[in-house]
Design a protein around this motif. Structure first.
Motif, PDB file in Angstrom:
ATOM      1  N   ALA A  70       0.860  -1.190   0.000  1.00 36.39           N
ATOM      2  CA  ALA A  70       0.000   0.000   0.000  1.00 36.39           C
ATOM      3  C   ALA A  70       0.884   1.223   0.000  1.00 36.39           C
ATOM      4  N   SER A  71       0.325   2.317  -0.466  1.00 35.41           N
ATOM      5  CA  SER A  71       1.056   3.588  -0.425  1.00 35.41           C
ATOM      6  C   SER A  71       0.535   4.417   0.739  1.00 35.41           C
ATOM      7  N   ALA A  72       1.429   5.147   1.382  1.00 36.98           N
ATOM      8  CA  ALA A  72       1.024   5.967   2.513  1.00 36.98           C
ATOM      9  C   ALA A  72       0.052   7.047   2.059  1.00 36.98           C
ATOM     10  N   PHE A  73      -0.901   7.378   2.904  1.00 40.05           N
ATOM     11  CA  PHE A  73      -1.924   8.377   2.588  1.00 40.05           C
ATOM     12  C   PHE A  73      -1.285   9.734   2.314  1.00 40.05           C
ATOM     13  N   SER A  74      -1.735  10.362   1.243  1.00 39.22           N
ATOM     14  CA  SER A  74      -1.221  11.687   0.902  1.00 39.22           C
ATOM     15  C   SER A  74      -2.322  12.581   0.352  1.00 39.22           C
ATOM     16  N   GLY A  75      -3.588  12.209   0.640  1.00 39.65           N
ATOM     17  CA  GLY A  75      -4.703  12.954   0.072  1.00 39.65           C
ATOM     18  C   GLY A  75      -5.234  14.026   0.997  1.00 39.65           C
ATOM     19  N   ASN A  76      -6.519  14.354   0.796  1.00 41.36           N
ATOM     20  CA  ASN A  76      -7.194  15.399   1.563  1.00 41.36           C
ATOM     21  C   ASN A  76      -7.701  14.801   2.880  1.00 41.36           C
ATOM     22  N   HIS A  77      -7.183  15.301   3.969  1.00 38.97           N
ATOM     23  CA  HIS A  77      -7.533  14.771   5.289  1.00 38.97           C
ATOM     24  C   HIS A  77      -9.044  14.841   5.538  1.00 38.97           C
ATOM     25  N   ASN A  78      -9.686  15.885   5.039  1.00 42.09           N
ATOM     26  CA  ASN A  78     -11.109  16.089   5.330  1.00 42.09           C
ATOM     27  C   ASN A  78     -12.021  15.108   4.600  1.00 42.09           C
ATOM     28  N   GLU A  79     -11.461  14.343   3.652  1.00 37.28           N
ATOM     29  CA  GLU A  79     -12.259  13.345   2.943  1.00 37.28           C
ATOM     30  C   GLU A  79     -12.350  12.026   3.715  1.00 37.28           C
ATOM     31  N   LEU A  80     -11.608  11.930   4.840  1.00 34.80           N
ATOM     32  CA  LEU A  80     -11.562  10.673   5.579  1.00 34.80           C
ATOM     33  C   LEU A  80     -12.776  10.508   6.481  1.00 34.80           C
ATOM     34  N   SER A  81     -13.032   9.236   6.829  1.00 30.44           N
ATOM     35  CA  SER A  81     -14.078   8.945   7.799  1.00 30.44           C
ATOM     36  C   SER A  81     -13.635   9.410   9.182  1.00 30.44           C
ATOM     37  N   GLY A  82     -14.561   9.456  10.115  1.00 30.42           N
ATOM     38  CA  GLY A  82     -14.246   9.930  11.459  1.00 30.42           C
ATOM     39  C   GLY A  82     -13.161   9.120  12.148  1.00 30.42           C
ATOM     40  N   SER A  83     -13.233   7.780  12.006  1.00 27.20           N
ATOM     41  CA  SER A  83     -12.241   6.924  12.658  1.00 27.20           C
ATOM     42  C   SER A  83     -10.845   7.161  12.101  1.00 27.20           C
ATOM     43  N   LEU A  84     -10.739   7.292  10.776  1.00 26.98           N
ATOM     44  CA  LEU A  84      -9.434   7.532  10.154  1.00 26.98           C
ATOM     45  C   LEU A  84      -8.923   8.939  10.480  1.00 26.98           C
ATOM     46  N   LYS A  85      -9.846   9.898  10.538  1.00 27.44           N
ATOM     47  CA  LYS A  85      -9.444  11.253  10.951  1.00 27.44           C
ATOM     48  C   LYS A  85      -8.866  11.233  12.353  1.00 27.44           C
ATOM     49  N   ASP A  86      -9.543  10.516  13.245  1.00 25.91           N
ATOM     50  CA  ASP A  86      -9.063  10.444  14.626  1.00 25.91           C
ATOM     51  C   ASP A  86      -7.671   9.831  14.700  1.00 25.91           C
ATOM     52  N   LEU A  87      -7.439   8.777  13.908  1.00 22.70           N
ATOM     53  CA  LEU A  87      -6.125   8.141  13.916  1.00 22.70           C
ATOM     54  C   LEU A  87      -5.056   9.089  13.385  1.00 22.70           C
ATOM     55  N   ARG A  88      -5.378   9.799  12.280  1.00 21.69           N
ATOM     56  CA  ARG A  88      -4.384  10.721  11.726  1.00 21.69           C
ATOM     57  C   ARG A  88      -4.132  11.884  12.680  1.00 21.69           C
ATOM     58  N   PHE A  89      -5.181  12.318  13.382  1.00 20.60           N
ATOM     59  CA  PHE A  89      -4.970  13.357  14.393  1.00 20.60           C
ATOM     60  C   PHE A  89      -3.998  12.843  15.463  1.00 20.60           C
ATOM     61  N   LYS A  90      -4.225  11.623  15.934  1.00 21.59           N
ATOM     62  CA  LYS A  90      -3.339  11.028  16.938  1.00 21.59           C
ATOM     63  C   LYS A  90      -1.932  10.854  16.385  1.00 21.59           C
ATOM     64  N   LEU A  91      -1.839  10.393  15.134  1.00 24.90           N
ATOM     65  CA  LEU A  91      -0.542  10.164  14.504  1.00 24.90           C
ATOM     66  C   LEU A  91       0.267  11.448  14.438  1.00 24.90           C
TER      67      LEU A  91
END
Length: 876
Positions: free
Chosen positions: A701-722
């Motif tokens: 897989a390739s690391a995420f490099s897109g628009n953060h606001n297009e993510l679901s809530g769970s993925l947003k939360d993880l990226r916020f934590k990351l």
């Protein structure tokens, strides 16, 4: 990728790859910022201990962090290889110190490599090699010719049986540690560095260093700058018989408290003082006491704790202010080599003087009182003696009522007018005596000629090589019995002459090694100028607090000498200092019939614990019999409580040892060894391996490099934590140097990773991004597993070629937040609200939760407390 974590396979593979690629071999590179990371080099005593592992892991963490941040990193290693332990081992084992030392170096080098430290082994050096110490000898000869090094008689501890000088720690109850002979004080010719000429510079330059304030304070106190006054007490007319002309008129003292001069009730002099010698000529008891003093310790530190002894001389001096006759005593707490070998005793306002006066029934005269008078009790001297605020003089004639500063000035003016004293700035620091009457050290490059005196060995005849095939027998330095070493020709006149057989203090070698690392193979100069100009000073220095005074002071002094000679461009050797805490372990023992203790290694003991998890009882596994629990103490051979790093590496792998060392405590604090915590560190690494293994089974897989606001809530939360974690760990490694909190933050991130739903379009991309960042964040601490797992996630380039992850600002913007809902302080539910929700909306959402409704039991809230972005507490 292997399914299971096997450090015995993965760690050697990573180390081999780093070595083959020369990853950690440093070169000057003007296109990058440099980072010179230096840990205090070890003495090659035989095996690494856990203190070494902690020290060098800290340095490696910082070096790897800087490397990923684009710095050109140099992290060298060497061996502080001269010194008494090698001679002691040679005596015990019947072997040459050189052989013992080189064998230990080989073994310990292997241990360091097995721990995966990112060391530039091309720069390795050992201070016992002629290739190293020749430059030290050359600098010595230059400084000797300039007068920075000089020769004078020095007082030492002399063992009359072994015919050798003993260090203070080798004198036990007044006897030599090996021979048992009563130790004598003896004056012998020794070489000294004029470090006192640099006292002010050593003080001033402390201010620009990023060092712990505790260490700077220790350095200041050792240098000991004080503003005081020289006071001359005239020798009474009836007390001058037998005195040499140089001491017939007065005894001179230095005091920082001239305001207490009227409180002086006696003078104390060292046993070597000319007045003591004159008085003893017709005083057998005094002669015997002087001999006893001369046989005592020469250590200033011992003066504070030893029993105070003294005898009166029957000689008197006159107080210059009031004309009072004061008797002169010989006291064992006065050292001849410090100041003028005499002190004015003010027992009312000095603990040491009071103890002495009380013992011998001498007068005690109070001359200082608090502005708010209270009954004088000399037992309480410590509560206000030395106070320069809120006190005034009494019983001091014309000076009564003056505060400290006014009294200092007035008494100074009076003494000056009388020709009896003057203001003086003095330092506690003494010139550095570097002569050692031992074999295993750097030879002092001086030749003694009857016609020409002391002649430095010419540069073309350096190095003066120490013979390495010598086995000491303990009776003095072998060099004094080797004509093939000391017999030579005078470089000036060509006549018969003798080499100096003393060797240098081993602090010499550790005072400049930081610069030799810059060009260790250069056989034409001490430090190659271009390398010195590039690397400058060490950006980070790491070592134990026990070296906070002498080693650091001498290294700073040596740097100033080398700067003065144009060898290095800097005046200070270490810009930033980290002093790591000790590694502690449990101790166990049995008391022998003779009262001594036999100590047992923790690995040989079985423990039982109480209901609070504390050690309650212990038995020796070999015989099942009880042993005493001695408590946590620093790992040491004497207490047999060391843990062998090799055993940890063999059982768990190097990364587990490194992770435990960094996670168990902040680096500056003591660390308590805990087998369960070591196993916990290993479990975390197995979990990390399993997490990556399970992820990569489903393909790349390739690391995420897109628009953060297009993510679901769970993925947003993880990226916020990351990205919060990236920012925190970057700060923990860089500014704070707190590695335990960095590890904790990554562990929390993995916990959230495990709870995240990765289904959907961007799930695997966010998972890839998170795992890549986790490995980058952990690489400084656990590089082997990180390197191996990176290869499983990405085959394009190795981890060590990557750059440190950067926080995505978009990911740190929260549109929604989760808040805890409490009722009467207890967690009852959670709510998710808009990040900018007004307070009344937050309160309404909390009141509407099922948990709040249930535990409020229909009652109206008395008040609602909102802690923004964290919790709502409903009080009913």
């Amino acid at each position: 990728m292997q399914e299971h974590y096997q450090p015995s396979v993965s760690e050697p593979a990573a180390q081999q790859a780093w070595a083959e690629q020369g990853v950690f071999n440093a070169k000057e590179d003007a296109s990058k910022p440099k980072f010179y990371c230096l840990s205090m080099f070890p003495y090659p005593s035989g095996k690494l201990h856990m203190g070494h592992v902690r020290n060098y892991t800290i340095g490696d963490v910082l070096s790897r962090f800087k490397r990923l941040n684009g710095f050109n990193v140099m992290q060298p290693m060497g061996w502080d290889a001269f010194g008494m332990p090698a001679e002691n081992a040679a005596l015990k084992n019947g072997t040459a110190p050189a052989k013992w030392t080189y064998e230990n170096i080989a073994y310990m080098r292997g241990q360091l490599k097995s721990l995966g430290f990112g060391i530039d082994w091309q720069r390795e050096l050992a201070t016992c090699t002629p290739e190293y110490y020749r430059w030290e000898q050359l600098l010595f000869t230059k400084l000797f010719e300039k007068g920075v090094i000089y020769k004078k008689l020095g007082t030492v501890n002399w063992d009359p049986v072994d015919q050798t000088v003993l260090a203070n720690e080798q004198v036990i109850d007044g006897r030599g540690w090996r021979s048992g002979a009563v130790v004598e004080k003896r004056e012998i010719p020794m070489y000294y560095f004029k470090i006192t000429d640099y006292a002010e510079a050593l003080l001033d330059d402390l201010e620009g260093l990023d060092w712990p304030e505790q260490v700077k304070t220790m350095q200041r106190n050792w240098i000991g700058k004080s503003r005081g006054m020289t006071v001359r007490f005239a020798v009474a007319e009836d007390s001058r018989q037998g005195l040499p002309e140089s001491h017939a008129d007065y005894i001179q003292v230095y005091t920082t408290r001239p305001d207490t001069l009227m409180g002086a009730t006696y003078l104390a002099v060292a046993a070597e003082h000319p007045l003591a010698a004159a008085a003893a000529q017709s005083h057998p008891e005094l002669q015997a006491f002087i001999a006893e003093c001369k046989a005592g310790s020469v250590a200033e530190a011992d003066m504070a704790t030893m029993e105070k002894k003294g005898l009166p001389t029957g000689r008197f001096v006159v107080n210059p202010l009031n004309g009072e006759r004061l008797e002169v005593w010989v006291a064992n707490y006065v050292l001849w080599g410090y100041g003028d070998g005499a002190v004015m005793a003010v027992p009312a306002h000095d603990e040491r003087d009071f103890e002495f006066a009380n013992k011998f029934g001498l007068p005690v005269k109070q001359v200082i009182e608090l502005d708010e008078p209270q009954p004088y009790d000399p037992k309480n001297w410590h509560e206000w003696y030395g106070a320069k605020e809120g006190t005034r003089l009494i019983n001091s004639g014309e000076f009564d009522g003056l505060d400290f500063q006014a009294a200092f000035n007035a008494i100074g003016a009076k003494l000056n007018a009388l020709g009896a004293g003057e203001a003086k700035t003095q330092y506690r620091l003494r010139d550095w005596g570097i002569s050692r009457q031992r074999y295993w050290g750097c030879p002092i490059p001086i030749i003694h000629c009857d016609a020409c005196g002391d002649v430095p060995v010419p540069a073309e005849q350096l190095p003066v090589v120490l013979p390495e095939d010598v086995i000491p027998d303990g009776s003095g330095s072998p060099l004094t019995k080797m004509p093939e070493f000391y017999e030579t020709a005078c470089p000036k006149c060509g006549g018969h002459a003798k080499r100096e057989t003393d060797t240098m203090d081993t602090f010499m070698e550790s005072s400049w090694y930081q610069f030799r690392y810059m060009s260790p193979q250069d056989d034409s100069q001490m430090v190659e100028p271009a390398a010195a100009a590039y690397w400058q000073a060490a950006d980070q220095y790491i070592g134990g607090i026990e070296h906070a005074i002498l080693h650091l002071l001498y290294a700073r002094f040596f740097t100033k000498l080398m700067h003065g000679e144009g060898i290095v461009p800097v005046r200070e050797p270490f810009n930033r200092l980290l002093t790591q805490g000790m590694v502690l372990a449990q101790t166990f023992y049995r008391v022998r019939e003779d009262g001594g203790k036999d100590w047992f290694n923790p690995a040989d003991v079985d423990l039982t614990f109480d209901d609070k998890g504390r050690p309650a009882a212990a038995v020796l596994r070999a015989d099942g019999q009880p042993v005493e629990i001695g408590g946590m103490e620093k790992m040491s051979k004497s207490k047999n409580n060391g843990v062998d790093p090799q055993a940890i590496i063999d059982t768990y792998g190097a990364d587990t040892a490194r992770l435990f060392m960094m996670f168990a405590a902040p680096p500056e604090q003591s660390l308590e060894w805990n087998d369960a915590a070591v196993e916990g560190a290993h479990r975390f690494l197995r979990r990390l391996w399993r997490t990556v293994y399970e992820f990569q089974k489903d393909g790349a897989a390739s690391a995420f490099s897109g628009n953060h606001n297009e993510l679901s809530g769970s993925l947003k939360d993880l990226r916020f934590k990351l990205h919060n974690t990236i920012a925190k760990v970057s700060d923990d490694y860089g500014r704070r140097q707190q590695f335990n909190t960095a590890v904790a933050a990554v562990m929390e991130l993995l916990n959230q990773f495990d709870k995240t739903d990765f289904a959907g379009e961007y799930g695997r991309a966010v998972a890839q991004e998170t795992l890549e960042a986790v490995l980058l964040l952990l690489w400084p601490i656990v590089p082997h597993i990180s390197e191996n797992l990176w290869a499983a996630l990405r085959e394009d380039s190795p981890l060590w070629q990557q750059r440190w992850p950067q926080s995505d600002p978009a990911a740190l913007v929260q549109t929604e937040i989760e808040m805890m809902v409490q009722v009467n302080g207890k967690l009852r539910d959670k709510i998710t609200v808009a990040a900018d929700a007004p307070k009344d909306a937050v309160e309404a959402a909390a009141l509407a939760t099922a948990g709040a409704q249930k535990f409020m039991e229909g009652k109206a809230p008395k008040k609602i407390i909102v802690v923004p972005k964290r919790l709502v507490n409903i009080v009913v």
